[in-house]
Write a protein that holds these residues in place. Sequence first.
Motif, PDB file in Angstrom:
ATOM      1  N   GLU A   1      23.611 -59.465 -51.941  1.00 28.03           N
ATOM      2  CA  GLU A   1      22.405 -59.089 -52.679  1.00 28.03           C
ATOM      3  C   GLU A   1      22.744 -58.734 -54.123  1.00 28.03           C
ATOM      4  O   GLU A   1      21.957 -58.981 -55.038  1.00 28.03           O
ATOM      5  CB  GLU A   1      21.709 -57.916 -51.995  1.00 28.03           C
TER       6      GLU A   1
ATOM      7  N   TYR B   1      24.868 -60.180 -55.919  1.00 27.40           N
ATOM      8  CA  TYR B   1      24.975 -61.416 -56.692  1.00 27.40           C
ATOM      9  C   TYR B   1      23.608 -61.811 -57.240  1.00 27.40           C
ATOM     10  O   TYR B   1      23.497 -62.309 -58.366  1.00 27.40           O
ATOM     11  CB  TYR B   1      25.546 -62.542 -55.832  1.00 27.40           C
ATOM     12  N   GLU B   2      22.578 -61.569 -56.453  1.00 26.78           N
ATOM     13  CA  GLU B   2      21.228 -61.857 -56.931  1.00 26.78           C
ATOM     14  C   GLU B   2      20.874 -60.968 -58.120  1.00 26.78           C
ATOM     15  O   GLU B   2      20.187 -61.403 -59.055  1.00 26.78           O
ATOM     16  CB  GLU B   2      20.226 -61.679 -55.796  1.00 26.78           C
TER      17      GLU B   2
ATOM     18  N   VAL C   1      22.450 -62.583 -61.067  1.00 31.92           N
ATOM     19  CA  VAL C   1      21.672 -63.740 -61.508  1.00 31.92           C
ATOM     20  C   VAL C   1      20.447 -63.282 -62.292  1.00 31.92           C
ATOM     21  O   VAL C   1      20.100 -63.849 -63.337  1.00 31.92           O
ATOM     22  CB  VAL C   1      21.248 -64.603 -60.298  1.00 31.92           C
ATOM     23  N   HIS C   2      19.800 -62.227 -61.801  1.00 27.52           N
ATOM     24  CA  HIS C   2      18.625 -61.691 -62.488  1.00 27.52           C
ATOM     25  C   HIS C   2      19.002 -61.188 -63.880  1.00 27.52           C
ATOM     26  O   HIS C   2      18.261 -61.410 -64.852  1.00 27.52           O
ATOM     27  CB  HIS C   2      18.013 -60.563 -61.666  1.00 27.52           C
TER      28      HIS C   2
ATOM     29  N   THR D   1      19.314 -63.923 -66.241  1.00 21.28           N
ATOM     30  CA  THR D   1      18.036 -64.561 -66.547  1.00 21.28           C
ATOM     31  C   THR D   1      17.174 -63.724 -67.477  1.00 21.28           C
ATOM     32  O   THR D   1      16.502 -64.260 -68.374  1.00 21.28           O
ATOM     33  CB  THR D   1      17.250 -64.823 -65.245  1.00 21.28           C
TER      34      THR D   1
END
Length: 308
Positions: A90, A92-93, A96-97, A100
Amino acid sequence: MTQPNIVIPPAEQQTSVEAGDLLNSSTAGVIVERTAQVRNGFHAEGRKFARMMAEFVNVKQVGVASVFVYEETFGIKDKLHWLIHLSSLEAYEAMVHMGTSDQEYRGNVSSEQVSQDKGGGGWDKIFVDGSMQETVLMPQFWGMYGTKVDGEREKQTSVYQQQGPLTGLPGAREQVPLPVEQLVHSGNCGLLLHRTAQLEYDFRSEGRTFAREAAESINENLPGEATVFVYEEAFGAADRIHWLIHMKSLTTYYKVLALHVKDERIRDLYFQERIAPERGGGTWARMFVPGSMVDVALTPHHWGMYAT
């Protein structure tokens, strides 16, 4: 116990974040190892960029992600290794966020990294095209990926005993019954030896048992000087085993060598029959694909390293 002098500053000194707030190879639920080859002529720029991005993550993602930068000790020169320690998949998400939506992070990534007298440019000019790769590692636990030990150890893991859905894995320190202060890990080691080997599919259970017992033989005999954690590769080659062998210094390697010469109990690990007779018998050597066992020695990066 006399501690060896640490010549190379450990990786936890790369960051302004306190060591107690950092994830490392003993506490992380996931490690993403990212590698990239620095292009000739951009040795200093590559290292500055690597450390800048690592520090940004360390400061912004305390408790979620910690990044250390390593270089190959005796391998490919100017090949950088980022060890990205995550609390879970989680996390890692969350990374990524950040990539972004965090404008400061995006600004750093897109900023000029090369001086105009060298032609200018961003990070993409610093690294060899196609050389950036990632390997996802997860701490090994008994029974992982449908393997068998003895029917008992599998049930003693925190993963087996956890109630409810699985949302993460315990850190690899669960593999080592030693006090925290006697663990050597990616944050405080002077040398990290990353060993990989591909298991024969027929012996995937036996191979994992051997991998853990080989690690334990070092952990039990060199507390505070060398610690070995076993990791599994996720999203890559199935049944590829990773040992992260952490040493206080390069010279600690001599002590590891001596163990395998003088300690008869450890020597027996490598000579005893470990495969059942009905399966053809054999030692640990039958469990792995010939030629697949590879060591890569890594040194924590420090400023000025290799005359940069």
